[in-house]
Design a protein around this motif. Structure first.
Motif, PDB file in Angstrom:
ATOM      1  N   LYS A  18      36.473 -26.577  65.174  1.00  0.00           N
ATOM      2  CA  LYS A  18      36.358 -26.895  63.743  1.00  0.00           C
ATOM      3  C   LYS A  18      35.022 -27.589  63.448  1.00  0.00           C
ATOM      4  N   GLU A  19      34.629 -28.527  64.285  1.00  0.00           N
ATOM      5  CA  GLU A  19      33.352 -29.205  64.111  1.00  0.00           C
ATOM      6  C   GLU A  19      32.191 -28.228  64.301  1.00  0.00           C
ATOM      7  N   LYS A  20      32.328 -27.343  65.293  1.00  0.00           N
ATOM      8  CA  LYS A  20      31.294 -26.332  65.532  1.00  0.00           C
ATOM      9  C   LYS A  20      31.147 -25.428  64.313  1.00  0.00           C
ATOM     10  N   ARG A  21      32.259 -24.965  63.762  1.00  0.00           N
ATOM     11  CA  ARG A  21      32.212 -24.084  62.588  1.00  0.00           C
ATOM     12  C   ARG A  21      31.513 -24.743  61.413  1.00  0.00           C
ATOM     13  N   SER A  22      31.735 -26.035  61.220  1.00  0.00           N
ATOM     14  CA  SER A  22      31.085 -26.710  60.091  1.00  0.00           C
ATOM     15  C   SER A  22      29.567 -26.728  60.276  1.00  0.00           C
ATOM     16  N   VAL A  23      29.097 -26.909  61.497  1.00  0.00           N
ATOM     17  CA  VAL A  23      27.658 -26.900  61.766  1.00  0.00           C
ATOM     18  C   VAL A  23      27.091 -25.496  61.601  1.00  0.00           C
ATOM     19  N   THR A  24      27.729 -24.511  62.216  1.00  0.00           N
ATOM     20  CA  THR A  24      27.185 -23.150  62.177  1.00  0.00           C
ATOM     21  C   THR A  24      27.236 -22.562  60.770  1.00  0.00           C
ATOM     22  N   LYS A  25      28.308 -22.815  60.035  1.00  0.00           N
ATOM     23  CA  LYS A  25      28.384 -22.293  58.664  1.00  0.00           C
ATOM     24  C   LYS A  25      27.314 -22.892  57.774  1.00  0.00           C
ATOM     25  N   ARG A  26      27.047 -24.188  57.933  1.00  0.00           N
ATOM     26  CA  ARG A  26      26.015 -24.846  57.133  1.00  0.00           C
ATOM     27  C   ARG A  26      24.647 -24.233  57.422  1.00  0.00           C
ATOM     28  N   ILE A  27      24.359 -24.002  58.699  1.00  0.00           N
ATOM     29  CA  ILE A  27      23.074 -23.406  59.073  1.00  0.00           C
ATOM     30  C   ILE A  27      22.966 -21.981  58.544  1.00  0.00           C
ATOM     31  N   ILE A  28      24.013 -21.190  58.712  1.00  0.00           N
ATOM     32  CA  ILE A  28      24.001 -19.794  58.258  1.00  0.00           C
ATOM     33  C   ILE A  28      23.787 -19.716  56.755  1.00  0.00           C
ATOM     34  N   HIS A  29      24.525 -20.502  55.984  1.00  0.00           N
ATOM     35  CA  HIS A  29      24.407 -20.449  54.521  1.00  0.00           C
ATOM     36  C   HIS A  29      23.032 -20.899  54.050  1.00  0.00           C
ATOM     37  N   ARG A  30      22.493 -21.933  54.662  1.00  0.00           N
ATOM     38  CA  ARG A  30      21.175 -22.412  54.234  1.00  0.00           C
ATOM     39  C   ARG A  30      20.076 -21.420  54.590  1.00  0.00           C
ATOM     40  N   ARG A  67       6.485 -13.587  60.429  1.00  0.00           N
ATOM     41  CA  ARG A  67       6.308 -14.912  59.827  1.00  0.00           C
ATOM     42  C   ARG A  67       7.644 -15.426  59.268  1.00  0.00           C
ATOM     43  N   LEU A  68       8.384 -14.560  58.591  1.00  0.00           N
ATOM     44  CA  LEU A  68       9.675 -14.952  58.031  1.00  0.00           C
ATOM     45  C   LEU A  68      10.652 -15.340  59.129  1.00  0.00           C
ATOM     46  N   LEU A  69      10.689 -14.557  60.205  1.00  0.00           N
ATOM     47  CA  LEU A  69      11.584 -14.880  61.314  1.00  0.00           C
ATOM     48  C   LEU A  69      11.188 -16.202  61.962  1.00  0.00           C
ATOM     49  N   ASP A  70       9.896 -16.437  62.131  1.00  0.00           N
ATOM     50  CA  ASP A  70       9.433 -17.705  62.705  1.00  0.00           C
ATOM     51  C   ASP A  70       9.799 -18.884  61.809  1.00  0.00           C
ATOM     52  N   GLN A  71       9.782 -18.690  60.496  1.00  0.00           N
ATOM     53  CA  GLN A  71      10.204 -19.749  59.575  1.00  0.00           C
ATOM     54  C   GLN A  71      11.694 -20.048  59.753  1.00  0.00           C
ATOM     55  N   CYS A  72      12.498 -19.009  59.945  1.00  0.00           N
ATOM     56  CA  CYS A  72      13.937 -19.205  60.187  1.00  0.00           C
ATOM     57  C   CYS A  72      14.164 -19.986  61.478  1.00  0.00           C
ATOM     58  N   LEU A  73      13.418 -19.645  62.526  1.00  0.00           N
ATOM     59  CA  LEU A  73      13.564 -20.341  63.804  1.00  0.00           C
ATOM     60  C   LEU A  73      13.134 -21.804  63.673  1.00  0.00           C
ATOM     61  N   GLY A  74      12.073 -22.050  62.947  1.00  0.00           N
ATOM     62  CA  GLY A  74      11.646 -23.423  62.700  1.00  0.00           C
ATOM     63  C   GLY A  74      12.679 -24.209  61.905  1.00  0.00           C
ATOM     64  N   PHE A  75      13.338 -23.523  60.974  1.00  0.00           N
ATOM     65  CA  PHE A  75      14.385 -24.165  60.188  1.00  0.00           C
ATOM     66  C   PHE A  75      15.567 -24.549  61.072  1.00  0.00           C
ATOM     67  N   ILE A  76      15.951 -23.669  61.989  1.00  0.00           N
ATOM     68  CA  ILE A  76      17.026 -23.990  62.944  1.00  0.00           C
ATOM     69  C   ILE A  76      16.628 -25.209  63.772  1.00  0.00           C
ATOM     70  N   ASP A  77      15.361 -25.254  64.194  1.00  0.00           N
ATOM     71  CA  ASP A  77      14.881 -26.392  64.990  1.00  0.00           C
ATOM     72  C   ASP A  77      14.903 -27.704  64.216  1.00  0.00           C
ATOM     73  N   SER A  78      14.918 -27.645  62.895  1.00  0.00           N
ATOM     74  CA  SER A  78      14.891 -28.867  62.091  1.00  0.00           C
ATOM     75  C   SER A  78      16.242 -29.592  62.048  1.00  0.00           C
ATOM     76  N   PHE A  79      17.299 -28.942  62.498  1.00  0.00           N
ATOM     77  CA  PHE A  79      18.617 -29.580  62.521  1.00  0.00           C
ATOM     78  C   PHE A  79      18.745 -30.422  63.789  1.00  0.00           C
TER      79      PHE A  79
END
Length: 92
Positions: A18-30, A67-79
């Motif tokens: 349940k805790e994992k889903r809350s993290v992954t869903k937040r990342i996916i939606h953002r 460039r767009l994919l690299d921005q997504c990866l950087g965004f994941i790294d920001s969490f």
């Protein structure tokens, strides 16, 4: 051009699915809202500290898609609660 990435991640401080889903869903939606790419959890659904995302984008220019994919990866790294461990990119 189509670029696809498989992104393996380790999730800190989760003790249940349940805790994992809350993290992954937040990342996916953002990521979907901010970058207009397709993203989904594609593996490790039964493990509570590990996940794998599949991210796909399409563009008429290779540089723009990368460039767009690299921005997504950087965004994941920001969490702070998630660490990207292995990333594999493929051009289709």
């Amino acid at each position: 051009m189509i670029i696809y990435a498989e992104v393996s991640c380790f999730i800190y401080d989760t003790h249940s699915l349940k805790e994992k889903r809350s993290v992954t869903k937040r990342i996916i939606h953002r990521i979907q809202n901010n970058f207009n790419v397709s993203i989904s959890e594609i593996a490790y659904q039964e493990l509570w500290q590990k996940t794998m995302f599949g991210i796909v984008t399409i563009s008429n220019e290779k540089v723009q898609a990368e460039r767009l994919l690299d921005q997504c990866l950087g965004f994941i790294d920001s969490f702070p609660e998630i660490e990207r461990t292995i990333t594999e990119k493929q051009w289709l």
